[in-house]
Design an enzyme around this catalytic site. Structure first.
Site, PDB file in Angstrom:
ATOM      1  N   GLU A 172       3.350  -1.900   3.651  1.00 58.97           N
ATOM      2  CA  GLU A 172       3.629  -1.610   2.237  1.00 58.97           C
ATOM      3  C   GLU A 172       5.052  -2.038   1.847  1.00 58.97           C
ATOM      4  O   GLU A 172       5.976  -1.232   1.844  1.00 58.97           O
ATOM      5  CB  GLU A 172       3.449  -0.118   1.934  1.00 58.97           C
ATOM      6  CG  GLU A 172       3.646   0.207   0.457  1.00 58.97           C
ATOM      7  CD  GLU A 172       3.588   1.698   0.145  1.00 58.97           C
ATOM      8  OE1 GLU A 172       3.652   2.054  -1.049  1.00 58.97           O
ATOM      9  OE2 GLU A 172       3.485   2.503   1.090  1.00 58.97           O
ATOM     10  N   LYS A 209      -0.613  -2.828   1.285  1.00 58.68           N
ATOM     11  CA  LYS A 209      -0.513  -1.980   0.099  1.00 58.68           C
ATOM     12  C   LYS A 209       0.619  -2.537  -0.752  1.00 58.68           C
ATOM     13  O   LYS A 209       1.783  -2.533  -0.349  1.00 58.68           O
ATOM     14  CB  LYS A 209      -0.239  -0.527   0.489  1.00 58.68           C
ATOM     15  CG  LYS A 209      -0.158   0.426  -0.701  1.00 58.68           C
ATOM     16  CD  LYS A 209      -0.107   1.883  -0.267  1.00 58.68           C
ATOM     17  CE  LYS A 209       0.048   2.799  -1.476  1.00 58.68           C
ATOM     18  NZ  LYS A 209      -0.020   4.230  -1.123  1.00 58.68           N
TER      19      LYS A 209
END
Length: 295
Positions: A172, A209
């Site tokens: 992420e 993500k």
């Protein structure tokens, strides 16, 4: 669990607020900030809050495929079962574990992750509790190619270690929604990630993500990459309405919302009111994630 994720139309619920973000989450839910001064009380309250969400009828495998948890949550139960066991065995939802230890101060336009001095212990704990994978977040604040490359290098270095333990890492590298050159940052980030994917040593797949991009379908090459299991979007501070509107323009991209998922939930709600509010939100996110038609 991998098959569940590869075949799903559901999204991932981010329920991994840590010590730094929990007071804000509880405040939005309706608790006074002073109740968070005692860490034990704070984590008890947030677990009650998360439990209410997880046990909701609308929090189900038809709409939600996974849930990201904070380490503290692994040690807590729901109806006499560990939280991870309840998610998978009762709900059919794949558990993930937040594994990073927070962010370093900004340098070169980015906030790298703090060194993960506890990673081995955290991974062992995750494996013992049956999680499928982990999630680690870093932050990009401005268009600095040196900083962006450093973010991606660090994320993938840890990803290799996580995969070597048999877990699937969610990488992420968040792009701040307030960044002045957000579109340019995202283009640079895409190139850096693609190069790293092609150099992965492990044969396992990773997940990504990412902040909802300015350019629709920008991350399509990542979604189609053979080393990527899923690409999910973070809401990043966007309202649920704006996050869903942006998500609906991204073909093949699912969601992993936190703030947007909990929008409008209040502790004083009756069970019916809570179900209606969360159910409406879950349905809207699911529809947004599945609205674009594939080629």
């Amino acid at each position: 669990m991998e098959q569940t994720l590869s075949e799903t139309t559901g999204f991932i619920a981010a329920l991994d607020q840590s010590g730094g973000s929990t007071p804000t989450a509880l405040s939005r839910y309706g608790y006074d900030q002073h109740l968070c001064e005692d860490p034990d009380q704070m984590f008890n309250l947030v677990h009650e809050y998360r439990t209410r969400i997880i046990k909701s009828q609308c929090f189900n495998k038809n709409h939600i495929c996974g849930a990201i948890l904070f380490e503290n949550t692994l040690e807590r139960d729901i109806d006499g079962m560990s939280t991870t066991e309840f998610l998978w065995k009762v709900k059919g939802i794949v558990p993930f574990l937040k594994c990073d230890q927070g962010l370093l101060p900004e340098k070169d336009g980015v906030c790298l992750m703090k060194p993960m001095t506890r990673l081995d212990d955290v991974l062992r704990k995750g494996i013992d509790h049956g999680v499928f994978g982990t999630k680690m977040r870093s932050l990009i604040c401005s268009n600095n190619s040196t900083g962006i490359q450093a973010i991606v290098d660090q994320q993938f270095e840890y990803a290799e270690k996580i995969m070597s333990c048999g877990l699937c890492p969610i990488v992420e590298p968040e792009v701040s929604i307030n960044a002045k050159e957000k579109s340019e940052i995202e283009s640079t980030l895409l190139d850096c990630i693609l190069r790293k994917l092609d150099l992965l040593k492990s044969e396992k797949k990773i997940m990504l993500k990412l902040t909802l991009p300015e350019v629709s379908d920008l991350y399509r090459p990542l979604i189609e990459h053979p080393r990527v299991l899923m690409v999910v979007a973070l809401s990043g501070g966007y309202s649920m309405e704006e996050a869903n509107e942006r998500l609906s323009k991204q073909r093949g991209m699912s969601a992993s919302f936190s703030r947007a998922l909990a929008e409008g939930l209040r502790k004083e709600m009756s069970e019916e009111e809570f179900e209606n509010q969360l159910g409406s939100t879950v349905t809207k996110i699911h529809e947004a994630a599945n609205s674009p038609q594939e080629d």
